[in-house]
Write an enzyme that holds these catalytic residues in place. Structure first.
Site, PDB file in Angstrom:
ATOM      1  N   SER A   1      -2.127  20.745 -13.891  1.00 17.55           N
ATOM      2  CA  SER A   1      -0.792  21.599 -14.071  1.00 17.55           C
ATOM      3  C   SER A   1      -1.292  22.809 -15.198  1.00 17.55           C
ATOM      4  CB  SER A   1       0.342  20.735 -14.906  1.00 17.55           C
ATOM      5  OG  SER A   1      -0.208  20.236 -16.095  1.00 17.55           O
TER       6      SER A   1
ATOM      7  N   LYS B   1       0.878  -1.471   0.175  1.00 20.76           N
ATOM      8  CA  LYS B   1       0.002   0.129  -0.120  1.00 20.76           C
ATOM      9  C   LYS B   1       0.772   1.272   0.033  1.00 20.76           C
ATOM     10  CE  LYS B   1      -3.738  -2.102   2.388  1.00 20.76           C
ATOM     11  NZ  LYS B   1      -4.690  -2.097   3.709  1.00 20.76           N
TER      12      LYS B   1
ATOM     13  N   CYS C   1      -0.110   3.523 -18.396  1.00 23.36           N
ATOM     14  CA  CYS C   1      -0.288   2.154 -17.310  1.00 23.36           C
ATOM     15  C   CYS C   1       0.527   1.009 -18.175  1.00 23.36           C
ATOM     16  CB  CYS C   1      -1.724   1.892 -16.952  1.00 23.36           C
ATOM     17  SG  CYS C   1      -2.487   2.706 -15.772  1.00 23.36           S
TER      18      CYS C   1
END
Length: 392
Positions: free
Chosen positions: A122, A17, A82
């Site tokens: 951003s 975690k 990913c």
């Protein structure tokens, strides 16, 4: 390209975690060291390294690998959403197959923050601008709902509507994932789940419940790729061939009329078709698959995108147990992202590590019997999709 690319070593650290892990460079060095030890070669033999991470500063790859040595080799940092870890492997394989090097290292790591992934604030054009607009056009947009669950929850809802099935289909995938994780010491979540627990867990978006979503985690994984010539000359026998590998991006259809394509359905079909053709295989030949189950609906979509079952056939595939031990193709024997977690840069290489263990007969209690052919699928929205075929 002429030479075969072989996996000589794999390694990963147990995912944890956020807030519980070592620093990214320590995890990365440990995974790389483990993969090299598995291959039986030293870091001094590595001629190029490709290091993947999504969150982090430039040259983080150097910072991790300098723990192993400062050998002046090219270290290339990779970020492809990913699918980052798998993209690092794609480049390592390409370097070996081209004859540029005999030994390449692919490493991926991620040190994540707690909670769902948040949109970039951003001020730059977000990488999801086309995905967001397509989602608005196809199903509408909920400003109060998290971004990722809107994509995959929307795609899941589309699938349920298209084939007139219930969300319990997705729930059964989560139950299966946990049943596999019980036998995996590298899984983060190893408590069994019932269908009732999955369906009654808090609603996230559309058909998605919390237990249909993978957790953010921290971790690292690595793969050593060598040429056939190097393996032969150095007596490396317990290798696995990368028989086919494709990296694809979006087509125009990704952003037109279907949420299933918005979340990578088209990329998955295109990448798997290419990888299977390179390897000369049929989906019916596959023994074991590690696919990108960031959300339970995506596992269902990938069954069909990878050709593991016919279009609209996922409900029968799951109901008949053809996605697990004793069925046709064992999917995510590791427990998948749903049980291991999803440290973005490490995920693809952890999938490869799992498949390699099965093909080498080293997967312990979760071993897929007599596994000879494995497929890995890793998806990043924005977009990138990698499908890899591994042969014993």
């Amino acid at each position: 390209m002429s030479d075969k690319a072989l996996i000589a070593g794999v390694g990963m650290v147990k995912f944890t975690k956020p807030g519980k892990s070592e620093q990214y460079d320590v995890m990365g060095a440990q995974a790389a060291r483990t993969a090299l030890e598995d291959a039986g070669i030293g870091y001094d033999k590595v001629q190029q390294a490709y290091v993947g991470f999504v969150g982090g500063d430039t040259c983080s790859g150097q910072n991790a690998l300098y723990h192993l040595g400062t050998s002046q080799i090219p270290i290339i940092n990779v970020n492809n959403a990913c699918a980052t870890g798998s993209t690092a492997l794609f480049l390592a394989r390409q370097a070996v197959m081209s004859g540029t090097v005999d030994v390449a290292l692919a490493l991926g790591f991620e040190q994540m923050n707690p909670g769902a992934l948040v949109a970039d604030n951003s001020g730059r054009t977000p990488i999801t601008v086309r995905i967001d607009q397509a989602t608005r056009n196809i199903r509408g947009w909920d400003d109060n709902a998290p971004q990722g669950p809107q994509y995959f929850g929307g795609a899941g809802a589309e699938y349920l509507e298209k084939y007139n099935v219930t969300a319990e289909l997705f729930g059964r995938v989560s139950v299966k994932a946990r049943s596999h994780a019980l036998r995996n010491p590298y899984a983060l979540f190893t408590e069994p789940l019932t269908l009732e627990q999955v369906m009654d867990s808090p609603k996230i978006f559309g058909p998605l419940t919390r237990l249909m979503c993978c957790p953010p985690t921290c971790g690292a994984a690595a793969v050593v790729v060598v040429s056939e010539k190097f393996a032969r000359e150095n007596g490396l026998h317990n290798t696995v061939e990368i028989a086919g590998m494709a990296l694809t991006t979006d087509s125009a259809s990704s952003f037109e009329t279907s949420m299933i394509n918005v979340v990578g359905g088209g990329m998955t079909r295109y990448a798997s078709t290419q990888a299977y053709a390179q390897a000369g295989i049929d989906p019916a030949d596959i023994d074991v698959v590690e696919l990108h189950d960031c959300f339970s609906p995506n596992e269902v979509l990938c069954y069909e995108g990878l050709g593991l079952c016919p279009e609209g056939g996922a409900e029968k595939f799951v109901h008949d147990g053809d996605n697990t031990y004793g069925g046709k193709i064992v999917t995510n024997p590791s427990g998948g992202l749903l049980s291991k977690g999803h440290p973005l840069g490490a995920t693809g290489l952890a999938q490869i590590t799992e498949i390699a263990w099965h093909l080498r007969g080293l997967a312990g209690e979760r071993q897929v019997e007599n596994a000879k052919l494995g497929v890995q699928h890793n998806l990043g929205l924005g977009g990138a999709c990698v499908v890899t075929v591994l042969k014993r």
